[in-house]
Design a protein around this motif. Structure first.
Motif, mmCIF file in Angstrom:
data_model
loop_
_atom_site.group_PDB
_atom_site.id
_atom_site.type_symbol
_atom_site.label_atom_id
_atom_site.label_comp_id
_atom_site.label_asym_id
_atom_site.label_seq_id
_atom_site.Cartn_x
_atom_site.Cartn_y
_atom_site.Cartn_z
ATOM 1 N N SER A 81 17.649 -25.262 16.308
ATOM 2 C CA SER A 81 17.410 -23.955 17.096
ATOM 3 C C SER A 81 16.152 -23.426 17.031
ATOM 4 O O SER A 81 15.277 -23.237 17.713
ATOM 5 C CB SER A 81 18.658 -23.202 16.822
ATOM 6 N N VAL A 82 15.861 -23.460 15.510
ATOM 7 C CA VAL A 82 14.479 -22.825 15.131
ATOM 8 C C VAL A 82 13.366 -23.770 15.733
ATOM 9 O O VAL A 82 12.189 -23.373 16.089
ATOM 10 C CB VAL A 82 14.197 -22.728 13.812
ATOM 11 N N TYR A 83 13.735 -25.189 15.383
ATOM 12 C CA TYR A 83 12.406 -26.200 15.963
ATOM 13 C C TYR A 83 12.079 -25.995 17.185
ATOM 14 O O TYR A 83 11.070 -25.889 17.538
ATOM 15 C CB TYR A 83 13.093 -27.425 15.461
ATOM 16 N N ASN A 84 13.364 -26.013 17.952
ATOM 17 C CA ASN A 84 13.209 -25.998 19.645
ATOM 18 C C ASN A 84 12.512 -24.828 19.926
ATOM 19 O O ASN A 84 11.839 -24.736 20.887
ATOM 20 C CB ASN A 84 14.521 -26.219 20.208
ATOM 21 N N HIS A 85 13.033 -23.509 19.394
ATOM 22 C CA HIS A 85 12.250 -22.245 19.778
ATOM 23 C C HIS A 85 11.043 -22.196 19.409
ATOM 24 O O HIS A 85 10.236 -21.785 20.261
ATOM 25 C CB HIS A 85 12.939 -21.187 19.143
ATOM 26 N N CYS A 86 10.459 -22.682 18.426
ATOM 27 C CA CYS A 86 8.977 -22.562 17.959
ATOM 28 C C CYS A 86 8.285 -23.406 18.750
ATOM 29 O O CYS A 86 6.995 -23.112 18.927
ATOM 30 C CB CYS A 86 8.977 -22.991 16.372
ATOM 31 N N ASN A 87 8.882 -24.584 19.052
ATOM 32 C CA ASN A 87 7.893 -25.401 19.969
ATOM 33 C C ASN A 87 7.745 -24.924 21.496
ATOM 34 O O ASN A 87 7.270 -25.595 22.012
ATOM 35 C CB ASN A 87 8.591 -26.961 19.921
ATOM 36 N N THR A 88 8.267 -23.794 21.783
ATOM 37 C CA THR A 88 7.932 -23.222 22.856
ATOM 38 C C THR A 88 6.693 -22.456 22.933
ATOM 39 O O THR A 88 6.006 -22.143 23.769
ATOM 40 C CB THR A 88 9.231 -22.391 23.491
ATOM 41 N N LEU A 89 6.140 -22.252 21.743
ATOM 42 C CA LEU A 89 5.066 -21.383 21.496
ATOM 43 C C LEU A 89 3.848 -22.183 21.605
ATOM 44 O O LEU A 89 3.914 -23.420 20.618
ATOM 45 C CB LEU A 89 5.212 -20.501 20.179
ATOM 46 N N GLU A 90 2.862 -21.632 22.088
ATOM 47 C CA GLU A 90 1.606 -22.417 22.144
ATOM 48 C C GLU A 90 0.931 -22.792 20.940
ATOM 49 O O GLU A 90 0.396 -23.709 20.759
ATOM 50 C CB GLU A 90 0.667 -21.631 23.018
ATOM 51 N N ALA A 91 1.178 -21.821 19.802
ATOM 52 C CA ALA A 91 0.454 -22.109 18.583
ATOM 53 C C ALA A 91 1.109 -23.340 17.910
ATOM 54 O O ALA A 91 0.326 -24.108 17.244
ATOM 55 C CB ALA A 91 0.582 -20.775 17.432
ATOM 56 N N PHE A 92 2.304 -23.556 18.190
ATOM 57 C CA PHE A 92 2.863 -24.902 17.479
ATOM 58 C C PHE A 92 2.438 -26.001 18.287
ATOM 59 O O PHE A 92 2.363 -27.059 17.881
ATOM 60 C CB PHE A 92 4.544 -24.570 17.421
ATOM 61 N N GLN A 93 2.520 -25.957 19.727
ATOM 62 C CA GLN A 93 2.211 -26.888 20.559
ATOM 63 C C GLN A 93 0.734 -27.587 20.309
ATOM 64 O O GLN A 93 0.583 -28.681 20.309
ATOM 65 C CB GLN A 93 2.401 -26.503 21.996
ATOM 66 N N ARG A 94 -0.051 -26.671 20.222
ATOM 67 C CA ARG A 94 -1.731 -27.003 19.967
ATOM 68 C C ARG A 94 -1.674 -27.574 18.628
ATOM 69 O O ARG A 94 -2.552 -28.657 18.437
ATOM 70 C CB ARG A 94 -2.526 -25.903 19.819
ATOM 71 N N ALA A 95 -0.641 -27.374 17.749
ATOM 72 C CA ALA A 95 -1.019 -27.969 16.331
ATOM 73 C C ALA A 95 -0.133 -29.361 16.009
ATOM 74 O O ALA A 95 -0.266 -30.091 15.138
ATOM 75 C CB ALA A 95 -0.386 -27.075 15.139
ATOM 76 N N HIS A 96 0.359 -29.550 17.270
ATOM 77 C CA HIS A 96 1.432 -31.159 17.365
ATOM 78 C C HIS A 96 0.515 -32.306 17.090
ATOM 79 O O HIS A 96 -0.430 -32.376 17.513
ATOM 80 C CB HIS A 96 2.108 -31.200 18.727
ATOM 81 N N PRO A 97 1.002 -33.220 16.161
ATOM 82 C CA PRO A 97 0.145 -34.239 15.975
ATOM 83 C C PRO A 97 -0.245 -35.079 17.334
ATOM 84 O O PRO A 97 -1.464 -35.496 17.425
ATOM 85 C CB PRO A 97 1.280 -35.228 15.404
ATOM 86 N N ASP A 98 0.554 -34.964 18.274
ATOM 87 C CA ASP A 98 -0.070 -35.920 19.720
ATOM 88 C C ASP A 98 -1.302 -35.162 20.373
ATOM 89 O O ASP A 98 -1.793 -35.686 20.998
ATOM 90 C CB ASP A 98 1.218 -35.695 20.691
ATOM 91 N N GLN A 99 -1.213 -33.672 19.975
ATOM 92 C CA GLN A 99 -2.458 -33.097 20.722
ATOM 93 C C GLN A 99 -3.816 -32.979 19.567
ATOM 94 O O GLN A 99 -4.591 -32.397 20.039
ATOM 95 C CB GLN A 99 -2.028 -31.487 20.615
ATOM 96 N N GLN A 100 -3.815 -33.788 18.706
ATOM 97 C CA GLN A 100 -4.942 -33.802 17.730
ATOM 98 C C GLN A 100 -6.018 -34.926 18.150
ATOM 99 O O GLN A 100 -5.637 -35.857 18.781
ATOM 100 C CB GLN A 100 -4.543 -34.157 16.361
ATOM 101 N N ALA A 101 -7.256 -34.425 18.128
ATOM 102 C CA ALA A 101 -8.308 -35.642 18.544
ATOM 103 C C ALA A 101 -8.117 -36.837 17.956
ATOM 104 O O ALA A 101 -8.464 -37.970 18.816
ATOM 105 C CB ALA A 101 -9.551 -34.886 18.369
ATOM 106 N N ASP A 102 -7.704 -36.965 16.652
ATOM 107 C CA ASP A 102 -7.631 -38.246 16.269
ATOM 108 C C ASP A 102 -6.085 -39.027 16.212
ATOM 109 O O ASP A 102 -5.966 -40.023 15.803
ATOM 110 C CB ASP A 102 -7.804 -38.036 14.494
ATOM 111 N N CYS A 103 -5.465 -38.591 17.205
ATOM 112 C CA CYS A 103 -4.203 -39.293 17.678
ATOM 113 C C CYS A 103 -4.713 -40.086 18.481
ATOM 114 O O CYS A 103 -5.266 -40.037 19.673
ATOM 115 C CB CYS A 103 -3.260 -38.303 18.253
#
Lengths: 213, 213
Positions: A188-210
């Motif tokens: 529940s915490v995981y899913n909720h946090c991942n609705t927030l932009e700060a968590f989304q931008r930090a995600h591995p898939d969003q990194q330039a070296d991915c």
């Protein structure tokens, strides 16, 4: 500030979340663990620990260890605190964070998987069992603590330091196909946090070296 | 305050040193890891993490994880600080502490040795090699950092948080016969700290639950 990072490093992922939550601008320098750049002479010159993440401060000094970096950011960028004000509550949040930082993550990172396979002859199934064991042991106690919360964050009603540790650890568990369906409060915490932009931008898939980005 | 402790637990040893350095009076309650008391229902009721150390505060709440406990003591007993004042210096000390707390200690504790032996079939020599590997990897980077110091303490000229982690870790290395003669700076700090009463009183041999005491 410059963050030495690797898209899939869950310790770097923690720091990226904290930087985003606090609205801190930073430069990223990718350090490929797969290509062993963290063991190269130039990187060891900057960070003798040879690990990511590391944070280069504006005076050129370099701080290693994600927990030390997060505490530094908390002390120097106070506008958006990631720890509550009361010392006993702060201890509760740090205890959750350290369960992940000490009791789960170090046992499951890449160098340990390699050691199990290459030096102890463990096969894939044995490495997978090892990986799942420490997730389940740690998540078991975290689930009990989060079960008393509101299902949005690890503590109270704002994203904080423990969330910086939990979300990357859940990401890892999912990536390694560990069945974590039983941990309703954690998910529940995981899913909720991942609705927030700060968590989304930090995600591995969003990194330039991915590789896929 | 009551400290749930075990004489040989190096994480409990850290907390005992900090309590002594800060002059905090506390009650000790021994939790035998050998007899699996940490997995008993009464202990899990107090500390669902099922690990030592844990600190019971005066309001009855219990804080697990030595790093969370040390930060709590630092915030609530400020007269004898274990961290320097400058945030970058604090980060340096915490980075040293976390190298031990995250990159050495979790890999070598009892449950891991049991897993290697019982579930991966490792023999004594393989467990010993595993143990030594993580000591050497961590001590290698710590030695470089301490080599720039004065040989008395991990940072500056007073005992601090990193010393609370280092001395128990060196004690462990010696107990497991890891050859650490090459780490002159680490041994210098170890020997110097052990001349101080706060460290001596925290030593495993001085605890009430030590069989030989």
């Amino acid at each position: 500030m410059k963050l030495y990072t690797y898209y899939r490093s869950s310790a770097a992922y923690r720091v990226r979340i904290a930087m985003n939550l606090k609205g801190i601008e930073y430069d990223s320098q990718a350090v490929s663990l797969l290509d062993k750049v963290h063991k190269s002479a130039p990187y060891l010159q900057a960070n003798p620990q040879g690990l990511v993440p590391a944070l280069e401060l504006d005076d050129g000094s370099v701080v290693g260890q994600s927990t030390a970096i997060l505490e530094y950011l908390e002390e120097t960028h106070c506008n958006t605190p990631l720890l509550p004000a009361d010392p006993a509550h702060r201890a509760q949040v740090r205890s959750l964070a350290n369960t992940i930082a000490c009791d789960i993550h170090p046992l499951n990172n890449l160098r340990i998987q390699h050691y199990l396979r290459d030096e102890l002859g463990a096969d894939k199934s044995q490495v997978d069992q090892w990986y799942a064991r420490w997730i389940h042991t740690g998540f078991g106690s975290i689930e009990k603590e989060l079960g008393q919360g509101n299902g949005s964050f690890c503590f109270d009603d704002a994203p904080g330091m423990a969330d910086c540790y939990l979300i990357p650890q859940v990401y890892n568990a999912i990536r390694f196909n560990v069945d974590i369906d039983q941990y309703a409060a954690i998910l529940s915490v995981y899913n909720h946090c991942n609705t927030l932009e700060a968590f989304q931008r930090a995600h591995p898939d969003q990194q330039a070296d991915c590789p896929s980005s």
